[in-house]
Design a protein around this motif. Structure first.
Motif, short mmCIF file in Angstrom:
data_model
loop_
_atom_site.label_atom_id
_atom_site.label_comp_id
_atom_site.label_asym_id
_atom_site.label_seq_id
_atom_site.Cartn_x
_atom_site.Cartn_y
_atom_site.Cartn_z
N GLY A 131 13.67 51.40 18.77
CA GLY A 131 14.58 52.28 18.07
C GLY A 131 15.47 51.48 17.14
O GLY A 131 15.18 50.34 16.79
N LEU A 132 16.58 52.09 16.74
CA LEU A 132 17.53 51.42 15.87
C LEU A 132 18.79 51.09 16.66
O LEU A 132 19.42 51.97 17.23
CB LEU A 132 17.89 52.30 14.67
CG LEU A 132 16.74 52.66 13.70
CD1 LEU A 132 17.25 53.58 12.61
CD2 LEU A 132 16.11 51.42 13.11
N LEU A 133 19.13 49.82 16.69
CA LEU A 133 20.36 49.37 17.30
C LEU A 133 21.31 48.89 16.20
O LEU A 133 20.88 48.38 15.18
CB LEU A 133 20.11 48.23 18.30
CG LEU A 133 19.30 48.59 19.55
CD1 LEU A 133 19.06 47.34 20.40
CD2 LEU A 133 20.00 49.66 20.38
N ALA A 134 22.59 49.07 16.42
CA ALA A 134 23.59 48.68 15.42
C ALA A 134 23.43 47.18 15.10
O ALA A 134 23.06 46.40 15.98
CB ALA A 134 24.99 48.98 15.96
N PRO A 135 23.71 46.78 13.86
CA PRO A 135 24.27 47.62 12.80
C PRO A 135 23.19 48.25 11.92
O PRO A 135 22.21 47.61 11.56
CB PRO A 135 25.10 46.63 11.98
CG PRO A 135 24.35 45.34 12.13
CD PRO A 135 23.73 45.35 13.50
N PHE A 136 23.37 49.51 11.57
CA PHE A 136 22.51 50.17 10.59
C PHE A 136 23.25 51.38 10.04
O PHE A 136 24.14 51.93 10.70
CB PHE A 136 21.17 50.60 11.21
CG PHE A 136 21.30 51.69 12.24
CD1 PHE A 136 21.26 53.02 11.88
CD2 PHE A 136 21.49 51.36 13.58
CE1 PHE A 136 21.38 54.02 12.85
CE2 PHE A 136 21.62 52.35 14.54
CZ PHE A 136 21.56 53.68 14.17
#
Length: 497
Positions: free
Chosen positions: A163-168
């Motif tokens: 998935g997407l983990l910070a930072p984004f």
């Protein structure tokens, strides 16, 4: 299947300039049919019960396995028992994959003190592979992330978030298969995916954009293991990984299961609406959420139509797709067969139920002209069931069986709804079991989707028409999906377009 497409959608479209095409039959007659559907499903739905039974007596439904064959037979027999006469298998050949053994060990360079990490193979990975290489952190695995480490990645193992983990900020995630394709393109010899769900959850799924075996090993570890490796890399920048795996692969025959209710009106009979969902699942658990809730809801929608002796003007095909998890193989096979027998142009619309749960509206999938009609039918549903929220959205996405139809310019829709976050974390994981399923939420999906399906099968004119070849290209560009299709090797319009 892409998990993010099925998180609850909150964007409500309040207005549209697209012209609404009025239904041909009287509004009150349609609402009366909606009431009959509502009463039948509330009183007699079997979606929850049959899914529970299948999870118990079959288990997982991996394409190409004995369990997968049992699932095909279970769905076929169930539809026949519901009294539907026209039920058939649609066979196709597929490169089936199943896991054997896999290990992941990590250690500093020039050290024999390897640390074993719990790991699971992603599907369509090599039959046999053993890779020892330095680990390079590629973060979220989007193309800018790969660009940032392109000089370091050749001959190394990529560590990438699922998935997407910070930072984004405001970015669209890529499918794990697309991230694997990027890793291969940038010269990686292996991929370690980090799950982004807390609780030591292991996730599987295909790492192939084509449905065929890939050339490098790809595995998944838990969020906690990924965090541990990243902390270790701060202390030991040249951390080494060893991926050792064995799997099985062979060509087998799988079968879509199709039940047909023939259209009752000569003017519309040759127009076909497909309502489909994938029956297959991964093998770490029983696939109750992915995609038991969707496929068994479709089976119950078919039961409801038969029980009420509904006679839609258009022909409806209820389809249990196999091979979705390994690359949309069943829906691709259906499209190809329709092309060969010259019936592809007859498919006017497609409903896709993939992890569809607790339906409270519908997604127009990027076709603006469908928003007023979906909204209007939703208002009729509210007259029968005031708790229905009529959340109409208009966002196109990929990575489920609707993609095969969208690529042919066919308009699609899927129910909007939601899955509790604690259950959604079991997507493709070793905890996707029947205890996560809620009966009332499956019932909502069945009754509201059955109503919308019936209305669409009887409308005088479906506003969204099949797009031609170049209009389909323009559609995907407008929806910002060109790059994803290119990564998935599904872009058909040339590199210069």
């Amino acid at each position: 299947m892409k998990k993010s497409h099925y998180v609850f959608l909150i964007l409500v479209l309040l207005s549209s300039t697209a012209a609404y095409q009025p239904i041909q039959e009287d509004d009150e007659d349609l609402i009366e049919t909606f009431q009959q559907i509502n009463e039948e499903v509330l009183a007699n739905s079997r979606a929850y019960e049959t899914l529970g039974e299948a999870c118990k007596v079959i288990g997982h439904r991996l394409t190409g396995s004995l369990n997968g064959k049992k699932a095909e037979e279970y769905a076929y027999t169930l539809l026949k028992n519901y009294g539907i006469k026209d039920v058939k298998y649609q066979p196709f050949h597929v490169e089936a994959w199943s896991r054997d053994t896999v290990t992941l060990a990590v250690a500093p360079r020039k050290s024999d003190n390897f640390y074993d990490i719990e790991v699971v193979s992603l599907a369509m990975t090599p039959v046999e592979a053993k890779v020892t290489a330095e680990i390079v952190d590629v973060g979220n695995g989007l193309e800018p992330d790969f660009q940032a480490v392109k000089d370091k990645l050749q001959g190394r193992i990529a560590l990438v978030n699922i998935g997407l983990l910070a930072p984004f900020k405001g970015v669209r995630n890529l499918h794990r298969s697309e991230k694997t394709a990027l890793a291969t393109e940038y010269g990686a010899v292996g991929v370690i995916f980090v799950n982004t769900v807390k609780g030591n959850v292991l996730l599987t799924g295909t790492a192939s954009v084509t449905g065929s075996l890939i050339g490098i090993p790809a595995v998944c570890i838990s969020l906690e293991s990924g965090t541990h490796i990243r902390e270790w890399m701060k202390e030991q920048p040249n951390l080494m990984g060893v991926i050792d795996m064995k799997n099985f692969s062979k060509m087998i025959k799988a079968r879509n299961v199709i039940a047909t209710i023939k259209g009752s009106h000569s003017k519309y009979r040759d127009e076909k609406i497909v309502i489909g969902g994938h029956l297959d699942s991964w093998d770490l658990a029983t696939g109750a959420l992915d995609n038991g809730i969707g496929s068994f809801s479709i089976l119950d929608i078919a039961r409801t139509f038969q029980a009420l002796d509904l006679k839609p003007k258009r022909t409806i095909e209820f389809v249990m797709f196999m091979g979705e998890e390994e690359g949309l193989l069943g829906s691709k096979a259906m499209i190809e067969k329709s092309r060969r027998n010259n019936s592809l142009d007859k498919i006017a619309y497609m409903f896709n139920l993939d992890m569809a749960n607790n339906a409270n509206g519908f997604n127009a999938s990027g076709r603006n002209e469908m928003v007023p009609l979906l909204t209007k039918f939703g208002e009729y549903i509210q007259k029968v069931s005031p708790e229905y929220k009529n959340i109409v959205t208009n966002q196109a996405g990929l990575h489920s069986d609707h993609q095969s139809f969208m690529l042919e310019g066919i308009p699609t829709t899927n129910p909007n709804g939601g899955i509790a976050p604690e259950a959604l974390g079991c997507y493709h994981a070793n905890c996707d079991d029947f205890n996560l399923v809620k009966k009332n939420e499956m019932i909502n999906t069945v009754r509201y989707t059955a109503m919308m399906l019936y209305a669409m099968a009887n409308v005088d004119k479906i506003p969204a028409k099949k797009l031609d070849f170049y209009s389909t290209k323009d559609f995907f560009i407008k929806q910002n999906l060109k790059k994803e299709l290119e990564l998935g090797r599904e872009w058909r319009w040339g590199q210069d377009d």
